[in-house]
Design a protein around this motif. Structure first.
Motif, PDB file in Angstrom:
ATOM      1  N   GLN A  82      -5.904  -3.210   9.119  1.00  0.00           N
ATOM      2  CA  GLN A  82      -6.363  -1.906   8.636  1.00  0.00           C
ATOM      3  C   GLN A  82      -6.115  -0.814   9.667  1.00  0.00           C
ATOM      4  O   GLN A  82      -5.679   0.296   9.325  1.00  0.00           O
ATOM      5  N   ALA A  83      -6.381  -1.112  10.930  1.00  0.00           N
ATOM      6  CA  ALA A  83      -6.152  -0.125  11.983  1.00  0.00           C
ATOM      7  C   ALA A  83      -4.679   0.230  12.092  1.00  0.00           C
ATOM      8  O   ALA A  83      -4.310   1.406  12.285  1.00  0.00           O
ATOM      9  N   ALA A  84      -3.822  -0.780  11.970  1.00  0.00           N
ATOM     10  CA  ALA A  84      -2.382  -0.522  12.007  1.00  0.00           C
ATOM     11  C   ALA A  84      -1.963   0.336  10.822  1.00  0.00           C
ATOM     12  O   ALA A  84      -1.177   1.286  10.963  1.00  0.00           O
ATOM     13  N   TYR A  85      -2.493   0.016   9.648  1.00  0.00           N
ATOM     14  CA  TYR A  85      -2.184   0.779   8.437  1.00  0.00           C
ATOM     15  C   TYR A  85      -2.647   2.229   8.581  1.00  0.00           C
ATOM     16  O   TYR A  85      -1.921   3.169   8.220  1.00  0.00           O
ATOM     17  N   ASP A  86      -3.842   2.426   9.117  1.00  0.00           N
ATOM     18  CA  ASP A  86      -4.370   3.778   9.297  1.00  0.00           C
ATOM     19  C   ASP A  86      -3.486   4.593  10.239  1.00  0.00           C
ATOM     20  O   ASP A  86      -3.175   5.763   9.981  1.00  0.00           O
TER      21      ASP A  86
END
Length: 261
Positions: free
Chosen positions: A40-44
């Protein structure tokens, strides 16, 4: 960008998104929760147009010791299904980091093992503390590699060295990892945070058009023949020329520093 995660901290330093693996009491081991949060952090970060570089590091003495074996023991009779879930979640993060348009800087602050090596070598620029060590260690616990280690390592260090690391679980020092080509540069442990931060800021100040195109060219290079790669280069430099290249050329002629926005 403030952290809303339990196993990570995510902070912003102007155009740099800093992601820190934050399970220091568990060697920053990768659980299903951490893998999902990292994805999720990478996607954000990848989807935020104000992010121009990502810095990935770990909290405490470890960068990442790979999968959390204690969690794996708890899988019990569902080991196969739960391990597949863990790998899929981790691989979602790996793919996002690998395919995003902005450069990834990794600061390896300590012991790195298993899939932690996969995360470390994802970086376009990888700084390692002198105290860092690298070992795959999968077969020590009866497992095979994941985290893109079987993809990245042969490309970075060659098949023979990869075979040695995977079959013998040889531990590399930071200096050896640099000599082999796993990391970009080794720095004193006390200087790692400052140097990685400065490097990420420097990259973030550069041309987003050029960095995006460089990442795409290098991602494609092992799959393409000469003519296909030349065509990608021609298309890429042409697109850059209509964007940041205009400011870069003007700054060069005017003998000033470019201001890429």
């Amino acid at each position: 960008m403030s952290s809303q995660f339990r196993t990570l901290t995510v902070d912003r330093d102007n155009a740099v998104a800093r992601i820190t693996l934050n399970r220091p009491d568990a060697a920053n081991g990768i659980t299903q929760e951490l893998a999902a949060e990292l994805a999720q952090a990478a996607y954000d970060a990848a989807g935020d147009p104000s992010v121009r570089a990502v810095l990935l590091t770990g909290a405490g003495r470890f960068f990442c010791a790979g999968g959390d074996v204690k969690e794996m023991v708890g899988y019990g009779d569902r080991a196969e299904a739960e391990m597949k879930k863990l790998a899929d979640l981790l691989h979602r993060a790996v793919t996002t980091f690998a395919r995003m348009d902005v450069p990834l800087v990794v600061a390896v602050n300590g012991v790195t093992a298993g899939a932690g090596i996969g995360l470390a070598v994802l970086g376009d620029l990888v700084l390692a503390a002198e105290s860092a060590t690298f070992t795959l260690a999968y077969s020590n616990v009866g497992l095979s590699p994941d985290g893109a280690t079987s993809y990245a390592l042969p490309r970075l260090i060659g098949l023979r060295r990869t075979q040695e690391l995977m079959f013998t679980n040889r531990r590399l020092s930071a200096a050896e990892a640099c000599e082999w080509g796993l990391v970009t540069r080794v720095v004193p442990a006390q200087d790692l945070e400052a140097e990685a931060t400065e490097l990420a800021r420097r990259v973030a100040a550069g041309s987003a058009d050029a960095h995006r195109t460089i990442r795409r060219l290098l991602a494609a290079t092992y799959d393409n023949g000469l003519e296909s790669q030349l065509e990608l280069e021609a298309r890429g430099i042409s697109a850059c020329a209509g964007g940041d290249g205009r400011e870069g050329a003007a700054a060069f002629v005017e003998k000033r520093a470019p201001k890429f926005v």
